[in-house]
Design a protein around this motif. Structure first.
Motif, short mmCIF file in Angstrom:
data_model
loop_
_atom_site.label_atom_id
_atom_site.label_comp_id
_atom_site.label_asym_id
_atom_site.label_seq_id
_atom_site.Cartn_x
_atom_site.Cartn_y
_atom_site.Cartn_z
N ILE B 98 11.09 8.30 19.95
CA ILE B 98 11.08 8.76 18.93
C ILE B 98 11.83 8.34 17.76
O ILE B 98 12.08 7.60 16.78
CB ILE B 98 10.26 9.48 18.64
N ARG B 101 11.57 4.23 17.74
CA ARG B 101 10.74 4.10 17.07
C ARG B 101 11.06 4.03 15.85
O ARG B 101 11.32 3.96 14.57
CB ARG B 101 9.64 4.28 17.41
N PHE B 102 11.12 5.17 15.08
CA PHE B 102 10.89 5.44 13.67
C PHE B 102 12.40 5.64 12.94
O PHE B 102 12.86 5.80 12.39
CB PHE B 102 10.69 7.25 13.62
N THR C 147 3.92 4.01 24.48
CA THR C 147 5.11 5.02 24.19
C THR C 147 5.21 4.04 22.55
O THR C 147 6.43 3.41 22.61
CB THR C 147 6.46 4.37 24.54
N GLU C 148 4.26 3.80 22.11
CA GLU C 148 3.90 2.92 20.11
C GLU C 148 4.47 4.40 20.21
O GLU C 148 4.33 5.63 20.26
CB GLU C 148 2.79 2.75 20.07
N ALA C 149 4.75 4.00 18.99
CA ALA C 149 4.64 4.90 17.69
C ALA C 149 3.76 6.48 17.57
O ALA C 149 4.45 7.70 17.17
CB ALA C 149 5.22 4.51 16.34
N GLU C 150 2.51 6.00 17.11
CA GLU C 150 2.14 6.92 17.15
C GLU C 150 1.37 7.80 18.16
O GLU C 150 1.10 9.43 18.60
CB GLU C 150 0.66 6.39 16.77
N LEU C 152 3.90 8.64 21.12
CA LEU C 152 5.04 9.34 20.69
C LEU C 152 4.61 11.01 20.28
O LEU C 152 4.93 11.65 20.70
CB LEU C 152 5.89 9.26 20.71
N GLU C 153 3.95 10.17 18.99
CA GLU C 153 4.29 10.98 17.93
C GLU C 153 2.99 12.49 18.35
O GLU C 153 3.28 13.54 18.03
CB GLU C 153 3.78 10.92 16.19
#
Lengths: 167, 115, 497
Positions: B98, B101-102, C147-150, C152-153
């Motif tokens: 994360i 990514r962020f 493992t895309e942002a959404e 993972l969130e």
């Protein structure tokens, strides 16, 4: 870059070099005598993994990965689990129930390494599995990262530069 | 009395999970909660001045049963530690991804999903 | 009889075997994974003959050892889980080409299957917790598989909420152990019946902890927030697995075992537990359906629909009558197959169209007739159109409500069913009917294995009503209902009294 320049200071390296063998030996002892004294596969495996973690911290990541690369670690991990399962299934077919002790003809000597039927084998398998998998967890968290290559596809990569830059 | 300590610890963990904004602090909160439960399990089996539950041939059986601590919760705790380790490793690795990514650990900035 | 532990051992072994052999060849994981799940499906069918059976792990008799209990309910759930998993692995041969690491995918999937089979078979409360954790940890990892942002969130959210609920379940188990000194479900049940433990406040605290923990795992309404994020974010076969199987095998099934077999529903009704279950069920039915009405993401809509249908199951099982249990179990089966079918359909749409927004689709039926067929079958079934699977289960739930003299709830259930029809019709109008968008004029149907899995699952949905034919019902559904309804038989079966 020469090997001496990586990792922590000379003192740490020297002490690590002295102590690593003993820690590994202690881990193996804990695994093998797991059924006789407190300990067993899991604590012993953790200690064995601790050796590699210590090596990584003090010498940088190349030294432990030369001794045990992550493919081999992954295979040892699976191998340990399979051995444990095999013991269970052998118990099913040589004795009556799953995971039943099937080595009963062994001379019943107390407090010898090979005295408790299948339990030492299970301990060895667990030690292998836990050691390899904790080492893998550490290496993956510390060394690899994920980059994106195109739409929806991901690739795991070894990190090239040193520590990650903090914001 | 010791049980109250466990609950205090559990509440500390829960507090961290619920109120903290940082992913790492949330993970620490989860770990504290697990340890609180492990402590609770150990204390269930504990008795004062207890001995290790290993019976040797010289021991009297009644005496042993009266004094030995309960070994089963200890076995449970070992298992639960392993499970906690698995969850912790996974949580940390997800948190690292994360961060990549962020570029942040702050959950206020990580909200692409509405939900 | 020696087959029972293999239900757990085979997927576990294959899960660890796949990474060892398939580094070079990309086809091996597909082959091994499908072979494994197919074998398990056949095994689960074979096991019907051995019901009821108790298996002692390592030869240790209960209450000391771990037991595997194969009764009517276990066998019923095993068939459901392994059937759907087999079709899902068949589907993922083509679908998972979108992602890189098939090897890890199959490993985690089979671990999850092993966990679910273990939860279903075990008769030991702590062992149940361990298998539950195996299943949900794999589920956390699989949710963030892309493992895309959404993703993972969503995965992190699922992980945090799931671990908190696991901690509470473990706390509940600790309370139960401290009160009874046993971990075997049947033995605990006997000890609870023998003494006046039911007056102890600690026991009620444990019950509330279980209710919270398993309610979270089964995503019942106040505890649902992870589900609408986690289920759409996962790859489509995993969404089908999570929504179709995991929330039932890890949420409802342990709750059924613990509340019906361990505590006994009669004891629980002293403290309004059935009423609480009923209200929770009602909230999730209405809330899930209303929230599904406004979604534009197709998978998110299915996820809210899952919450709504879990509400039906909770409502039915709160009644505690044989007909109510029958309705709940049949709804578990029918919702599992229908919702898996719908998620697979959405995966197929995503595979071809690269979007999940229903407003961007339209007229897809023209180009993808088989996908449209399976999507229609799935939604008609969940909306309760005869003679599909969902109709029978809803019919039984409503009949049970009427028979238990809860007419208000029965009318409420009918109303929610109409809402269900409403949001699925909305989805259908946007996706399959209407004028085709120019961008999709040249799309082709999804690959063959995906279609094959979807068609097979559609056939299951169409012919599921045949479970109610008396000879079949006597083999499959009636023993399951019986073992839940009469807790004493379960105790007798396990302890051999």
């Amino acid at each position: 870059m020469k090997e001496e320049e990586k990792g922590l200071s000379t003192i740490v390296k020297v002490v690590t070099r002295w102590i690593v063998g003993f820690i590994l030996l202690f881990g193996i002892y804990i695994v093998i005598f797991g059924h006789l004294t407190p300990g067993g596969g899991f604590p012993g495996g953790v200690i064995i993994a601790g050796v590699f973690v210590l090596l990584t911290l003090s010498f940088g990541r190349e030294v432990p990965l030369r001794k045990l690369n992550s493919t081999l670690a992954s295979e040892l991990d699976s191998f340990g689990a399979l051995v444990f399962l095999l013991v269970g299934i052998l118990g099913l077919y040589l004795a009556t129930y799953f995971a039943q002790n099937f080595i009963t003809t062994f001379p019943q000597q107390y407090f010898r390494p090979f005295s408790a039927g299948v339990i030492p084998i299970c301990n060895l398998a667990i030690g292998l599995k836990v050691g390899a998998s904790i080492f893998m967890v550490f290496i993956i968290l510390a060394v690899t990262r994920v980059i994106s290559v195109g739409e929806g596809r991901m690739k795991m990569l070894r990190k090239r530069t040193g520590r990650r830059r903090r914001k | 009395m010791e049980f109250i300590l466990c609950f205090f610890l559990l509440m500390v963990g829960l507090y961290a999970v619920v109120t903290k904004r940082n992913l790492v602090k949330i993970i620490i909160g989860l770990a504290i909660m697990e340890y609180a439960i492990n402590l609770f399990l150990i204390l269930i089996g504990y008795r004062k001045d207890g001995i290790a539950p290993i019976m040797t041939s010289t021991m009297d059986r009644v005496e042993f049963l009266r004094k030995a601590v309960d070994p089963l919760p200890q076995a449970l705790v070992i298992t639960s530690i392993v499970i906690g380790f698995g969850i912790l490793a996974l949580a940390v690795s997800i948190a690292i991804r994360i961060y990549e990514r962020f570029g942040t650990f702050d959950i206020n900035e990580i909200k692409k999903l509405k939900g | 009889m020696k087959l029972i532990p293999l239900m757990v051992a085979i997927p576990l072994g294959t899960a660890f075997f796949i990474p060892m052999v398939s580094r070079k060849n990309q086809r091996v994981p597909d082959l091994l994974g499908n072979l494994c799940t197919f074998t398990l499906f056949l095994l689960s069918l074979c096991l019907i003959r051995f019901v009821p059976q108790v298996y002692f792990m390592g030869g240790w008799k209960p209450p000391f050892g771990i037991t595997l209990v194969l009764d009517g309910l276990s066998s019923f759930m095993l068939i459901l889980v392994n059937l759907v998993t087999f079709l899902i692995t068949l589907y993922s041969i083509s679908y998972m080409e979108l992602y890189t690491s098939k090897l890890r995918y199959y490993s985690l999937l089979l671990l999850m299957l092993a966990g679910m089979n273990g939860v279903i078979l075990t008769g030991d409360i702590f062992n149940l917790f361990v298998f539950l954790e195996i299943a949900v940890i794999s589920a956390y990892a699989l949710t963030g598989f892309g493992t895309e942002a959404e993703e993972l969130e969503a995965s992190f959210k699922y992980l945090v909420l799931g671990s908190v609920s696991s901690v509470f379940i473990l706390l509940g188990i600790a309370f139960i152990y401290s009160l009874t000194g046993s971990l075997n479900l049947a033995d605990i049940s006997q000890k609870l019946a023998g003494e006046g433990i039911f007056q102890s406040p600690a026991l009620w605290f444990a019950i509330i902890l279980f209710l919270y923990g398993f309610g979270m795992k089964s995503a019942i309404m106040p505890f649902h927030p992870w589900l609408p994020d986690a289920h759409p974010s996962a790859p489509a076969p995993i969404s089908a697995m999570l929504s179709g199987l995991l929330i039932k095998a890890a949420g409802v099934y342990p709750l059924l075992r613990i509340f019906y077999n361990m505590f006994g529903m009669g004891n629980l009704s002293q403290k309004f537990i059935p009423q609480i279950l009923m209200v929770l069920g009602g909230i999730s039915m209405a809330g899930g359906a209303l929230l599904a009405l406004i979604q534009t993401d197709i998978k998110r809509m299915f996820a809210y629909s899952s919450i709504s249908h879990m509400g039906y199951i909770f409502l039915a099982l709160s009644l505690g009558t044989p007909l109510g249990i029958l309705g709940a179990l049949f709804h578990i089966f029918s919702h599992a197959v229908s919702k898996s079918l719908l998620f697979l359909t959405s995966g197929s749409l995503e595979y071809v169209l690269h979007t999940r927004d229903i407003r961007k689709m339209g007229g897809i039926e023209e180009r993808m007739p088989i996908t449209a067929f399976s999507g229609n079958i799935g939604f008609l079934s969940l909306a309760g159109i005869p003679p599909l699977a969902g109709f029978w289960s809803k019919l039984f739930i409503i009949l049970a409500l009427v028979k238990a003299e809860r007419l208000g709830w029965a009318i409420f259930a009918c109303g929610v069913s109409v809402l269900t029809l409403g949001y699925y019709l909305r989805m259908n109008r946007y996706v399959f009917f209407g004028k085709i968008k120019s961008a999709f004029r040249r799309v082709k149907e999804a690959p063959g294995t995906m279609l094959g899995a979807m068609v097979l699952l559609s056939l299951v949905v169409i012919f599921l009503g045949s479970l109610l034919i008396p000879p079949v019902k006597k083999v499959l559904l009636s023993p399951a209902v019986h073992i839940l309804y009469s807790g004493e038989d379960y105790v007798k079966l396990v302890l051999g009294g």
